[in-house]
Motif scaffolding. Sequence first.
Motif, mmCIF file in Angstrom:
data_model
loop_
_atom_site.group_PDB
_atom_site.id
_atom_site.type_symbol
_atom_site.label_atom_id
_atom_site.label_comp_id
_atom_site.label_asym_id
_atom_site.label_seq_id
_atom_site.Cartn_x
_atom_site.Cartn_y
_atom_site.Cartn_z
ATOM 1 N N SER A 27 73.778 1.055 26.809
ATOM 2 C CA SER A 27 75.011 1.788 26.552
ATOM 3 C C SER A 27 76.234 0.906 26.753
ATOM 4 C CB SER A 27 75.109 2.985 27.505
ATOM 5 O OG SER A 27 75.285 2.520 28.833
ATOM 6 N N GLY A 28 76.024 -0.329 27.166
ATOM 7 C CA GLY A 28 77.130 -1.249 27.396
ATOM 8 C C GLY A 28 77.503 -1.357 28.846
ATOM 9 N N PHE A 29 77.388 -0.256 29.582
ATOM 10 C CA PHE A 29 77.701 -0.281 31.002
ATOM 11 C C PHE A 29 76.623 -1.073 31.732
ATOM 12 C CE2 PHE A 29 77.165 1.653 35.226
ATOM 13 C CZ PHE A 29 78.389 1.315 35.761
ATOM 14 N N GLY A 30 77.030 -2.028 32.559
ATOM 15 C CA GLY A 30 76.045 -2.871 33.225
ATOM 16 C C GLY A 30 75.386 -3.853 32.277
ATOM 17 N N ALA A 31 76.100 -4.234 31.212
ATOM 18 C CA ALA A 31 75.515 -5.139 30.219
ATOM 19 C C ALA A 31 74.988 -6.386 30.898
ATOM 20 C CB ALA A 31 76.568 -5.516 29.180
ATOM 21 N N GLY A 32 73.819 -6.807 30.501
ATOM 22 C CA GLY A 32 73.166 -7.949 31.120
ATOM 23 C C GLY A 32 72.066 -7.532 32.067
ATOM 24 N N LEU A 33 72.238 -6.365 32.712
ATOM 25 C CA LEU A 33 71.206 -5.901 33.639
ATOM 26 C C LEU A 33 69.886 -5.622 32.932
ATOM 27 C CD1 LEU A 33 73.189 -3.502 36.007
ATOM 28 C CD2 LEU A 33 72.149 -5.678 36.609
ATOM 29 N N GLY A 34 69.935 -5.313 31.633
ATOM 30 C CA GLY A 34 68.703 -5.070 30.889
ATOM 31 C C GLY A 34 67.793 -6.277 30.875
ATOM 32 N N SER A 35 68.376 -7.469 31.035
ATOM 33 C CA SER A 35 67.566 -8.683 31.066
ATOM 34 C C SER A 35 66.701 -8.771 32.319
ATOM 35 C CB SER A 35 68.471 -9.922 30.988
ATOM 36 O OG SER A 35 69.200 -9.926 29.781
ATOM 37 N N LEU A 36 66.977 -7.906 33.298
ATOM 38 C CA LEU A 36 66.160 -7.878 34.503
ATOM 39 C C LEU A 36 64.863 -7.116 34.304
ATOM 40 C CD1 LEU A 36 68.852 -7.160 37.260
ATOM 41 C CD2 LEU A 36 67.555 -9.262 36.980
ATOM 42 N N ALA A 37 64.750 -6.347 33.219
ATOM 43 C CA ALA A 37 63.600 -5.455 33.056
ATOM 44 C C ALA A 37 62.282 -6.221 33.042
ATOM 45 C CB ALA A 37 63.759 -4.621 31.784
ATOM 46 N N SER A 143 70.307 -16.430 21.964
ATOM 47 C CA SER A 143 70.079 -15.026 22.301
ATOM 48 C C SER A 143 68.848 -14.478 21.587
ATOM 49 C CB SER A 143 71.306 -14.187 21.946
ATOM 50 O OG SER A 143 71.093 -12.824 22.225
ATOM 51 N N GLY A 144 68.717 -14.766 20.293
ATOM 52 C CA GLY A 144 67.539 -14.313 19.558
ATOM 53 C C GLY A 144 66.267 -14.898 20.128
ATOM 54 N N PHE A 145 66.328 -16.172 20.523
ATOM 55 C CA PHE A 145 65.162 -16.849 21.086
ATOM 56 C C PHE A 145 64.757 -16.247 22.426
ATOM 57 C CE2 PHE A 145 63.671 -20.257 23.949
ATOM 58 C CZ PHE A 145 62.452 -20.521 23.346
ATOM 59 N N THR A 146 65.731 -16.119 23.354
ATOM 60 C CA THR A 146 65.406 -15.599 24.690
ATOM 61 C C THR A 146 65.056 -14.118 24.631
ATOM 62 O OG1 THR A 146 67.770 -15.246 25.138
ATOM 63 C CG2 THR A 146 66.793 -17.312 25.910
ATOM 64 N N SER A 147 65.603 -13.396 23.667
ATOM 65 C CA SER A 147 65.216 -11.997 23.492
ATOM 66 C C SER A 147 63.759 -11.895 23.065
ATOM 67 C CB SER A 147 66.116 -11.315 22.457
ATOM 68 O OG SER A 147 65.736 -9.964 22.266
ATOM 69 N N PHE A 148 63.342 -12.785 22.185
ATOM 70 C CA PHE A 148 61.951 -12.764 21.727
ATOM 71 C C PHE A 148 60.994 -13.104 22.862
ATOM 72 C CE2 PHE A 148 58.051 -14.323 19.883
ATOM 73 C CZ PHE A 148 57.834 -13.454 18.830
ATOM 74 N N ILE A 149 61.337 -14.107 23.663
ATOM 75 C CA ILE A 149 60.444 -14.581 24.716
ATOM 76 C C ILE A 149 60.332 -13.560 25.849
ATOM 77 C CG2 ILE A 149 60.117 -16.360 26.488
ATOM 78 C CD1 ILE A 149 59.538 -17.382 23.709
ATOM 79 N N ALA A 150 61.472 -12.980 26.277
ATOM 80 C CA ALA A 150 61.444 -12.145 27.490
ATOM 81 C C ALA A 150 62.448 -11.009 27.455
ATOM 82 C CB ALA A 150 61.681 -13.026 28.714
ATOM 83 N N HIS A 151 62.861 -10.545 26.259
ATOM 84 C CA HIS A 151 63.868 -9.489 26.147
ATOM 85 C C HIS A 151 65.104 -9.826 26.997
ATOM 86 C CE1 HIS A 151 61.001 -7.283 23.908
ATOM 87 N NE2 HIS A 151 60.317 -6.793 24.910
ATOM 88 N N ALA A 152 65.487 -11.084 27.026
ATOM 89 C CA ALA A 152 66.613 -11.540 27.847
ATOM 90 C C ALA A 152 67.709 -12.112 26.958
ATOM 91 C CB ALA A 152 66.141 -12.577 28.861
ATOM 92 N N GLY A 153 68.031 -11.408 25.868
ATOM 93 C CA GLY A 153 69.027 -11.911 24.931
ATOM 94 C C GLY A 153 70.452 -11.592 25.307
ATOM 95 N N GLY A 154 70.659 -10.760 26.318
ATOM 96 C CA GLY A 154 72.007 -10.332 26.670
ATOM 97 C C GLY A 154 72.936 -11.425 27.147
ATOM 98 N N PRO A 155 72.554 -12.220 28.162
ATOM 99 C CA PRO A 155 73.491 -13.215 28.701
ATOM 100 C C PRO A 155 74.053 -14.198 27.683
ATOM 101 C CG PRO A 155 71.710 -12.854 30.249
ATOM 102 C CD PRO A 155 71.354 -12.092 28.996
ATOM 103 N N PHE A 181 68.433 -4.686 15.356
ATOM 104 C CA PHE A 181 67.861 -5.570 14.337
ATOM 105 C C PHE A 181 67.023 -6.685 14.968
ATOM 106 C CE2 PHE A 181 71.526 -3.807 11.911
ATOM 107 C CZ PHE A 181 70.795 -3.269 10.868
ATOM 108 N N ILE A 182 67.474 -7.221 16.102
ATOM 109 C CA ILE A 182 66.682 -8.249 16.782
ATOM 110 C C ILE A 182 65.326 -7.683 17.197
ATOM 111 C CG2 ILE A 182 66.497 -9.623 18.900
ATOM 112 C CD1 ILE A 182 69.465 -10.171 18.730
ATOM 113 N N ASN A 183 65.352 -6.508 17.815
ATOM 114 C CA ASN A 183 64.099 -5.926 18.317
ATOM 115 C C ASN A 183 63.177 -5.485 17.184
ATOM 116 O OD1 ASN A 183 64.685 -6.303 21.075
ATOM 117 N ND2 ASN A 183 65.908 -4.441 21.132
ATOM 118 N N MET A 184 63.743 -4.997 16.080
ATOM 119 C CA MET A 184 62.910 -4.635 14.939
ATOM 120 C C MET A 184 62.215 -5.870 14.363
ATOM 121 S SD MET A 184 62.721 -1.430 14.445
ATOM 122 C CE MET A 184 62.054 -1.371 12.794
#
Length: 251
Positions: A27-37, A143-155, A181-184
């Motif tokens: 939702s934008g709030f706490g952006a970046g925290l999703g990379s901790l998942a 971002s696309g690369f790190t999102s693919f490897i570990a869903h860590a594209g936010g930072p 689009f990245i996740n799809m």
Amino acid sequence: MDLPFITDPFFYAIAVPAVLLLGISKSGFGAGLGSLAVPLMALAVTVPQAAAILMPVLFVMDVLGMAAFRKDLDKRLLRFMLPFAMLGVLIGTLLFKYMDSHLVAGLVGGFTLLFLAQRLLFPPQPGSAPPPRWLGAVLLTTSGFTSFIAHAGGPPVNAYVIPLKLKPVVFTATMAFLFFFINMAKWVPYAWLGLLDMRNFATSMVLLPLAPLGVWMGVRIAKRIRPDWFYRLVYTGMFLTGCKLLWDGLH
């Protein structure tokens, strides 16, 4: 008979807060925290399995985020970002079997902390120019690369978009569409790499009801928060994420 999903209580003790954090960050709030998942869930399962389990959850969260902020999207910015992010996904697909996920986590964490240090020690002056587009291209590919490897594209993408000083709702909307689009784009490569199986999918279905709850919590806050507090919380989220990812990389 074995149940078709993970039954370990420790896994859910870790996965439930991880999914809620992911929803709030969508939702934008706490952006970046999703990379901790993924790093959190990796305390109970492997990094590739954690990434695979989160795929259906991410799909639901992305759709909910786009629906909530669809009127605030910056289409021009999205058109610039998307091709480079897709390039990063392609690189991640080709290198996935050769990359150590902890190394990637450490690199993302270190980069995130360096960005924050630069912002705090050398804050941008009023009227300062936005980051150059070549830097945006590098960060978005990362971002696309790190999102693919570990869903860590936010930072990495935050490092480019935050200096643009968008309104919180525009920031959130554009990130929601970008990561949809990245996740799809990950689904076919994940299947090709053998990461999607029925046990992971069934576990995703158990966690799925948490997706709208996390997004709802974040949307409620993001639409009511002042821009200065919004970005302070974004920085806080990025700092915590950077520390956790760097720790994972070093250990």
